[in-house]
Design an enzyme around this catalytic site. Structure first.
Site, PDB file in Angstrom:
ATOM      1  N   SER A 232     -39.133   7.916  23.245  1.00  0.00           N
ATOM      2  CA  SER A 232     -37.789   8.108  23.790  1.00  0.00           C
ATOM      3  C   SER A 232     -36.898   6.961  23.333  1.00  0.00           C
ATOM      4  CB  SER A 232     -37.801   8.116  25.313  1.00  0.00           C
ATOM      5  OG  SER A 232     -39.059   8.461  25.805  1.00  0.00           O
ATOM      6  N   ASP A 249     -38.016  12.756  22.374  1.00  0.00           N
ATOM      7  CA  ASP A 249     -39.007  13.446  21.538  1.00  0.00           C
ATOM      8  C   ASP A 249     -38.354  14.396  20.558  1.00  0.00           C
ATOM      9  OD1 ASP A 249     -41.111  12.218  22.750  1.00  0.00           O
ATOM     10  OD2 ASP A 249     -41.071  13.624  24.404  1.00  0.00           O
ATOM     11  N   HIS A 455      14.896  -1.016  -8.775  1.00  0.00           N
ATOM     12  CA  HIS A 455      13.714  -0.198  -9.073  1.00  0.00           C
ATOM     13  C   HIS A 455      13.755   1.117  -8.305  1.00  0.00           C
ATOM     14  CE1 HIS A 455      12.001  -4.075 -10.628  1.00  0.00           C
ATOM     15  NE2 HIS A 455      11.580  -3.222 -11.545  1.00  0.00           N
ATOM     16  N   HIS A 459      16.386   3.802 -12.475  1.00  0.00           N
ATOM     17  CA  HIS A 459      15.572   2.995 -13.391  1.00  0.00           C
ATOM     18  C   HIS A 459      14.530   3.900 -14.061  1.00  0.00           C
ATOM     19  CE1 HIS A 459      13.101  -0.132 -15.094  1.00  0.00           C
ATOM     20  NE2 HIS A 459      12.080   0.160 -14.287  1.00  0.00           N
ATOM     21  N   HIS A 497       6.407   5.333 -13.456  1.00  0.00           N
ATOM     22  CA  HIS A 497       5.835   3.992 -13.560  1.00  0.00           C
ATOM     23  C   HIS A 497       6.213   3.025 -12.442  1.00  0.00           C
ATOM     24  CE1 HIS A 497       9.704   2.556 -14.980  1.00  0.00           C
ATOM     25  NE2 HIS A 497       9.230   1.322 -14.866  1.00  0.00           N
ATOM     26  N   ASP A 498       7.276   3.298 -11.676  1.00  0.00           N
ATOM     27  CA  ASP A 498       7.639   2.388 -10.586  1.00  0.00           C
ATOM     28  C   ASP A 498       7.680   3.118  -9.242  1.00  0.00           C
ATOM     29  OD1 ASP A 498       7.796  -0.228 -11.558  1.00  0.00           O
ATOM     30  OD2 ASP A 498       9.782   0.105 -12.472  1.00  0.00           O
TER      31      ASP A 498
HETATM   32  C1  Q2T Z   1       6.474  -5.504 -19.460  1.00  0.00           C
HETATM   33  C2  Q2T Z   1       7.578  -4.901 -18.691  1.00  0.00           C
HETATM   34  C3  Q2T Z   1       7.803  -5.570 -17.391  1.00  0.00           C
HETATM   35  C4  Q2T Z   1       8.546  -4.721 -16.435  1.00  0.00           C
HETATM   36  O1  Q2T Z   1       8.482  -5.208 -15.141  1.00  0.00           O
HETATM   37  C5  Q2T Z   1       9.532  -5.850 -14.620  1.00  0.00           C
HETATM   38  C6  Q2T Z   1       9.428  -6.289 -13.330  1.00  0.00           C
HETATM   39  N1  Q2T Z   1      10.445  -6.945 -12.750  1.00  0.00           N
HETATM   40  C7  Q2T Z   1      11.539  -7.163 -13.423  1.00  0.00           C
HETATM   41  C8  Q2T Z   1      10.658  -6.085 -15.305  1.00  0.00           C
HETATM   42  C9  Q2T Z   1      11.675  -6.748 -14.711  1.00  0.00           C
HETATM   43  C10 Q2T Z   1      12.913  -6.955 -15.440  1.00  0.00           C
HETATM   44  N2  Q2T Z   1      13.592  -5.974 -16.009  1.00  0.00           N
HETATM   45  N3  Q2T Z   1      14.713  -6.467 -16.483  1.00  0.00           N
HETATM   46  C11 Q2T Z   1      14.728  -7.780 -16.238  1.00  0.00           C
HETATM   47  C12 Q2T Z   1      15.694  -8.740 -16.475  1.00  0.00           C
HETATM   48  C13 Q2T Z   1      16.951  -8.399 -17.128  1.00  0.00           C
HETATM   49  N4  Q2T Z   1      15.482  -9.992 -16.124  1.00  0.00           N
HETATM   50  N5  Q2T Z   1      13.568  -8.129 -15.607  1.00  0.00           N
HETATM   51  C14 Q2T Z   1      13.319  -9.450 -15.328  1.00  0.00           C
HETATM   52  C15 Q2T Z   1      12.085  -9.910 -14.895  1.00  0.00           C
HETATM   53  C16 Q2T Z   1      11.891 -11.267 -14.668  1.00  0.00           C
HETATM   54  C17 Q2T Z   1      12.907 -12.146 -14.821  1.00  0.00           C
HETATM   55  C18 Q2T Z   1      14.133 -11.722 -15.275  1.00  0.00           C
HETATM   56  C19 Q2T Z   1      14.333 -10.378 -15.569  1.00  0.00           C
HETATM   57  C20 Q2T Z   1      10.527 -11.785 -14.322  1.00  0.00           C
HETATM   58  N6  Q2T Z   1      10.015 -11.505 -13.095  1.00  0.00           N
HETATM   59  C21 Q2T Z   1       8.742 -12.127 -12.814  1.00  0.00           C
HETATM   60  C22 Q2T Z   1       8.109 -11.786 -11.566  1.00  0.00           C
HETATM   61  O2  Q2T Z   1       8.889 -11.224 -10.569  1.00  0.00           O
HETATM   62  C23 Q2T Z   1      10.037 -10.574 -10.855  1.00  0.00           C
HETATM   63  C24 Q2T Z   1      10.748 -10.944 -12.084  1.00  0.00           C
HETATM   64 ZN    ZN Z   2      10.143  -0.500 -14.428  1.00  0.00          ZN
END
Ligand code: Q2T
Ligand code: ZN
Length: 728
Positions: A232, A249, A455, A459, A497-498
Site C-alpha cells: 500500500s 495493491d 521598428h 520599417h 524580421h522585426d
Molecule cells: C545588421 C543589421 C542590424 C539591424 O538592426 C538594427 C537594430 N537597431 C538599430 C539596426 C538599427 C539601426 N538602423 N538604422 C540605424 C541608424 C541610422 N543608426 N540603426 C542604428 C543602430 C545603432 C546605432 C545607430 C543606428 C546601434 N545599436 C546598437 C544596439 O542597440 C541599438 C542600436
Molecule cells: Zn529591422
C-alpha cells in the site's frame, strides 16, 4: 576417517608438538574436510562442516551463524544437514558485535537477546547448546559462530574446552574457503540487486506522464522485488496531517468505496511518516503500533510489515507499506536495502512527475492564450476581400528603382504593394501560393508589429521593398545568385524580421530581465529569436501558411533560410560575420556554392535592414528622428528603472550627428561597398550614404550646446543647409 592409515596417525603426534598442535582434531580428517569444501555454494559447504562437527561431538544438530560485517547481518543458511527453505538474515548491532568479540571464552555464553531470538527459530528452548565464536585471523573480528546443540557431554569436565578447540582447529584451515564463498555470493547478490533496481528506475522514469500510472508501477515493482503479498502507498495530504491511501495493491482508491485516511503519527504507517525511519516488523501482532482493526474488517492476516518513507527534497511526502513476505519468514536486510533505494527513486520520480505535470499545464496555458490572441488578431474576411478585389494597379512610377523610398506609398496600399511584390517576382505562381492565404498572412504580419516609433510595420515594409529592389535590380534569381526558394525566403524574412519589436534592444531585455531574455538569453540574439518565433507562429496559424504548396524538403529548406536570415539581422551577428562575408564574396562569387549563397543572403538582409541610409537625405533624416525617438525612450525607461543607459540612448548625452557619422562610416559604407563589388549598379547606394554622411558633418554645429537634439533635427535650418549641399 576409516581409510586413514594408523601409521600416519603417529605423525599427527609430531604435529601436536608444534605451536599449532592439534589437541582435539585429527589432521587427516581436517585435510579431507578441506578437500571436500570445493566448488559449492556456501550453504552446501556449511552442511559439510555441520556434519563434521556433529560426528565429532555427537551433537543432535550443529549450525553456523555467519557474520557479514559489511552489511552488519547475521546469516543462517543451513541447520544440520538441511538447507533452510528461506535463509535467515538478521541485522546485528555493533553492540552485539563487540559483545561477541569480548566473550572469546565460549561455553554457555550469556547470549544477547537478539541472538537468542535468532536461535529460538532453530533450537528448542530446552536444549543445551554451545556457541563457539571463530575469529578472523587478521582482523580479529568474529567471522562466524558455531552452534553445537545437544552435544555429548564427555566424562571429563573440560568438554566445552575440547569442543571449542575442535572448532578452532577446524576453522584454522576451512575459514578462508567459507568466507571467500560467502563474499563471492554477496557480490553476486549486490550485482543482481543493482540490476533489478536499474530496471525499476527505467520503468519509473518512463511513466512520468501519468501520476496514477506511476504510483501503480511503483507499488507493483516494490512488491515484486521484495516478494511481498500486499503493498500500500500512502501519500501525505497537503495539510501534512493525514496520510491518504492513494493506491492499494494496484487498485486506485477511487475504485474503492472509501478512501483510507490515517493521522500522521498513528499506526505503523503514520509513525513512519512522522519519524522518517524504516520499520521492519517481523511479527505484526506483537508490535504495539499495529492496528488489528484493519485485518478484522478486511479479513486479511498481516504477519510481517516492511514500512518505509518516501521523500522529495522538501521532506517526507508519503509512506509505502509492504505486507507478508511470501518467500521467507520476514523481510530481511536485503529487503530493507531495496526499500531504501525505492524510497529514493520514488521520491525523485514523483517529484519529476509533478514538475512534468506543471510543465504540461504551463504549455497548455500558453497554447490557450496563443489561441485567444490569434482569435482576437483574426483577420476579417472582408479585409481579405478588399485586397483581393482591389482594382488599383499600384503602379507607382519609381517603385522599382533603387533610390525609391516606399514611405511615399499611402498607408492603406502597403498590403497591396507587398502582394504585388510577391506576384511580380513570380513566387505566387512558382510556389502555388493561394492569394487569399498570402493576403491573410501579410495582414497577420502587419498586425504583428507594434506601434513603436521606428521598428514598426513601416520599417518592415521598407526593408521588404529593398529586398524586392535587390532581386530585380541585381537580377539575383536570373543570374543564379539566389534560387527561387531563397528569393521567397528573403522577401518573407524581411517582412517578418522585426515582428513584435518592443522598441527596445537586446541589451535592454537582459538588463530588465524580460520574459524574452529568460526564454532566449542563453542562445543570444534575444529579440531576433523572438521575431523568428513570431514568424513561425503566424505561418502555423490556420489559413496563413503560404508554404502549403511546398514539398517537404522545400518546406524545411525555407524554415532554415528564414532562421538564418532573421538571425542575421542582429547587429552583433553582422559584426561577427562581416570579415568572412568580405573575404568570401570579394574573391569571386560562385553561385554553385551554397555556403557562399548563404553568406550573400546574410549580407542582403543587412543591406535591406539599413536601406534607409542609402535614400535621399530627407529619408535618412526622418529615419534618424524615428530611431532616436525610440532609442531615447528606451533610455528614459532605463533611467526610470534606476539603470544607466548607453550614451546613444541618453537624450541628455547623445550627439546624433556624431553617432550617425560613426554608424555610416563603420557599418553603412563597408556593407554597401561590398554589395557594389558584387553588383556595380549598387554603387549609387554607397554614393548616397556618403552624401548623407557629409550632410551630418555640415549640420553638426547646429547641435552644439543644444539640450533637445531631436528638436534640432526636425528644425528647418537642417533642411536649408542640406538642400544647398544636395543641389551640388
Ligand atoms: C545588421 C543589421 C542590424 C539591424 O538592426 C538594427 C537594430 N537597431 C538599430 C539596426 C538599427 C539601426 N538602423 N538604422 C540605424 C541608424 C541610422 N543608426 N540603426 C542604428 C543602430 C545603432 C546605432 C545607430 C543606428 C546601434 N545599436 C546598437 C544596439 O542597440 C541599438 C542600436
Ligand atoms: Zn529591422
Amino acid at each position: 576417517m576409516a581409510h586413514c592409515p594408523t601409521q600416519l596417525n603417529n605423525n599427527s603426534c609430531d604435529l601436536q608438538s608444534t605451536s599449532n598442535a592439534f589437541i582435539a582434531s585429527d589432521p587427516f580428517e581436517i585435510l579431507d574436510l578441506c578437500q571436500s569444501l570445493t566448488g559449492n555454494h556456501s550453504a552446501a559447504l556449511e552442511i559439510k562442516l555441520n556434519k563434521y562437527f556433529q560426528k565429532k561431538t555427537g551433537a543432535g544438530v550443529v549450525f553456523l551463524i555467519t557474520i557479514l560485517c559489511e552489511t552488519e547481518e547475521a546469516l543462517v543458511q543451513a541447520v544440520g544437514d538441511r538447507i533452510l527453505d528461506h535463509e535467515m538474515r538478521f541485522p546485528i548491532t555493533s553492540k552485539l558485535f563487540t559483545e561477541i568479540e569480548q566473550s572469546s571464552t565460549s561455553g554457555e555464553m550469556h547470549l544477547h537477546p537478539e541472538l537468542r531470538t535468532l536461535l529460538r527459530y532453530v533450537v528448542p528452548e530446552t536444549s543445551t547448546y554451545l556457541t563457539v565464536p571463530v575469529f578472523h585471523p587478521i582482523s580479529k573480528t568474529v567471522s562466524l559462530l558455531t552452534c553445537i546443540v545437544d552435544y555429548d557431554p564427555k566424562k571429563e569436565d573440560n568438554t566445552e574446552q575440547h569442543y571449542t578447540k575442535l572448532v578452532e582447529e577446524t576453522f584454522r584451515y576451512c575459514l578462508t574457503t567459507i568466507l571467500n564463498t560467502l563474499s563471492f555470493e554477496e557480490e553476486r547478490r549486490l550485482k543482481r540487486q543493482c540490476q533489478s533496481l536499474l530496471v525499476v528506475a527505467r520503468k519509473l522514469f518512463s511513466r512520468l506522464g501519468d501520476l496514477n500510472d506511476l504510483l501503480r508501477e511503483i507499488m507493483s515493482e516494490a512488491r515484486q522485488l521484495t516478494k511481498a503479498e500486499r503493498c500500500s502507498l500512502f501519500l501525505l495530504d497537503p495539510d501534512h496531517v493525514h496520510l491518504v491511501a492513494k493506491v492499494f495493491d494496484g487498485v486506485s482508491h477511487t475504485d474503492m468505496c472509501k478512501e483510507v485516511r490515517i493521522a500522521k503519527g498513528q499506526g505503523i504507517a503514520g509513525h513512519v511518516a512522522a519519524t522518517g525511519k524504516v520499520f521492519n516488523i517481523r511479527d505484526a501482532y506483537r508490535h504495539p503500533l499495529f492496528f488489528k482493526g484493519m485485518d478484522e474488517t478486511t479479513g486479511f492476516k498481516t504477519r510481517n510489515i516492511l514500512c518505509f518513507p518516501i521523500r522529495d527534497e522538501q521532506g517526507i511526502i508519503g509512506v509505502a507499506q509492504l505486507c507478508n513476505k511470501t518467500d521467507g519468514l520476514y523481510f530481511d536486510v536485503f529487503d530493507e536495502e531495496v526499500a531504501l533505494a525505492f524510497s529514493i527513486y520514488c521520491g525523485i520520480s514523483l517529484m519529476h512527475s509533478l514538475v512534468y505535470k506543471k510543465i504540461q499545464d504551463a504549455q497548455a496555458r500558453s497554447k490557450l492564450s496563443n489561441e485567444l490572441m490569434i482569435y482576437h488578431m483574426k483577420v476579417s474576411n472582408s479585409d481579405i476581400k478588399r485586397v483581393l478585389n482591389c482594382k488599383n494597379d499600384h503602379a507607382h512610377t519609381d517603385f522599382n528603382t533603387l533610390c525609391f523610398s516606399p514611405r511615399e506609398i499611402p498607408d492603406d496600399e502597403t498590403i497591396c504593394y507587398v502582394l504585388k511584390m510577391y506576384e511580380t517576382l513570380g513566387f505566387i505562381e512558382t510556389f502555388h501560393i493561394k492569394k487569399e492565404i498570402l493576403i491573410r498572412f501579410i495582414l497577420h504580419v502587419q498586425k504583428g508589429y507594434r506601434d513603436t516609433p521606428y521598428h514598426n510595420w513601416w520599417h518592415a515594409f521598407t526593408v521588404t521593398h529593398f529586398a524586392y529592389l535587390a532581386i530585380i535590380n541585381f537580377d539575383l534569381i536570373q543570374n543564379k545568385y539566389l534560387t527561387n526558394i531563397e528569393g521567397l525566403a528573403l522577401i518573407t524574412s524581411c517582412l517578418c524580421h522585426d515582428l513584435d519589436h518592443r522598441g527596445t534592444n537586446n541589451s535592454f531585455q537582459q538588463k530588465s530581465e524580460s520574459v524574452l531574455a529568460s526564454l532566449y538569453s542563453s542562445e543570444g540574439s534575444v529579440m531576433e529569436r523572438h521575431h523568428l518565433s513570431q514568424a513561425i507562429c503566424i505561418l502555423n496559424t490556420e489559413g496563413c501558411n503560404i508554404l502549403d504548396g511546398l514539398q517537404g524538403h522545400e518546406y524545411s529548406k525555407f524554415l532554415d533560410l528564414l532562421k538564418l536570415n532573421i538571425l542575421s539581422t542582429d547587429l552583433a551577428q553582422h559584426m561577427r560575420q562581416y570579415t568572412k562575408q568580405e573575404a568570401t564574396l570579394c574573391s569571386g562569387f560562385n553561385p554553385e556554392n551554397t555556403q557562399q549563397r548563404l553568406l550573400l543572403l546574410s549580407l542582403l538582409m543587412t543591406c535591406c535592414d539599413l536601406c534607409e541610409q542609402t535614400k535621399v537625405w530627407s529619408v535618412t533624416r526622418n529615419t534618424a528622428v524615428l530611431i532616436y525617438e525610440e532609442f531615447f525612450s528606451q533610455g528614459d525607461l532605463e533611467k526610470s528603472m534606476g539603470k544607466n543607459p548607453s550614451e546613444q540612448m541618453d537624450r541628455e548625452k547623445a550627439s546624433i550627428p556624431d553617432l550617425q557619422i560613426q554608424f555610416i562610416n563603420s557599418i553603412i559604407i563597408p556593407v554597401y561597398s561590398l554589395l557594389a563589388k558584387l553588383f556595380p549598379n549598387a554603387q549609387i547606394l554607397v554614393d548616397q550614404a556618403i552624401q548623407n554622411r557629409n550632410n551630418w558633418e555640415l549640420i553638426k554645429p547646429l547641435f552644439e550646446n543644444q539640450s533637445n537634439p531631436l528638436e534640432v533635427l526636425k528644425s528647418p535650418q537642417v533642411d536649408e543647409i542640406c538642400k544647398q549641399n544636395d543641389s551640388k
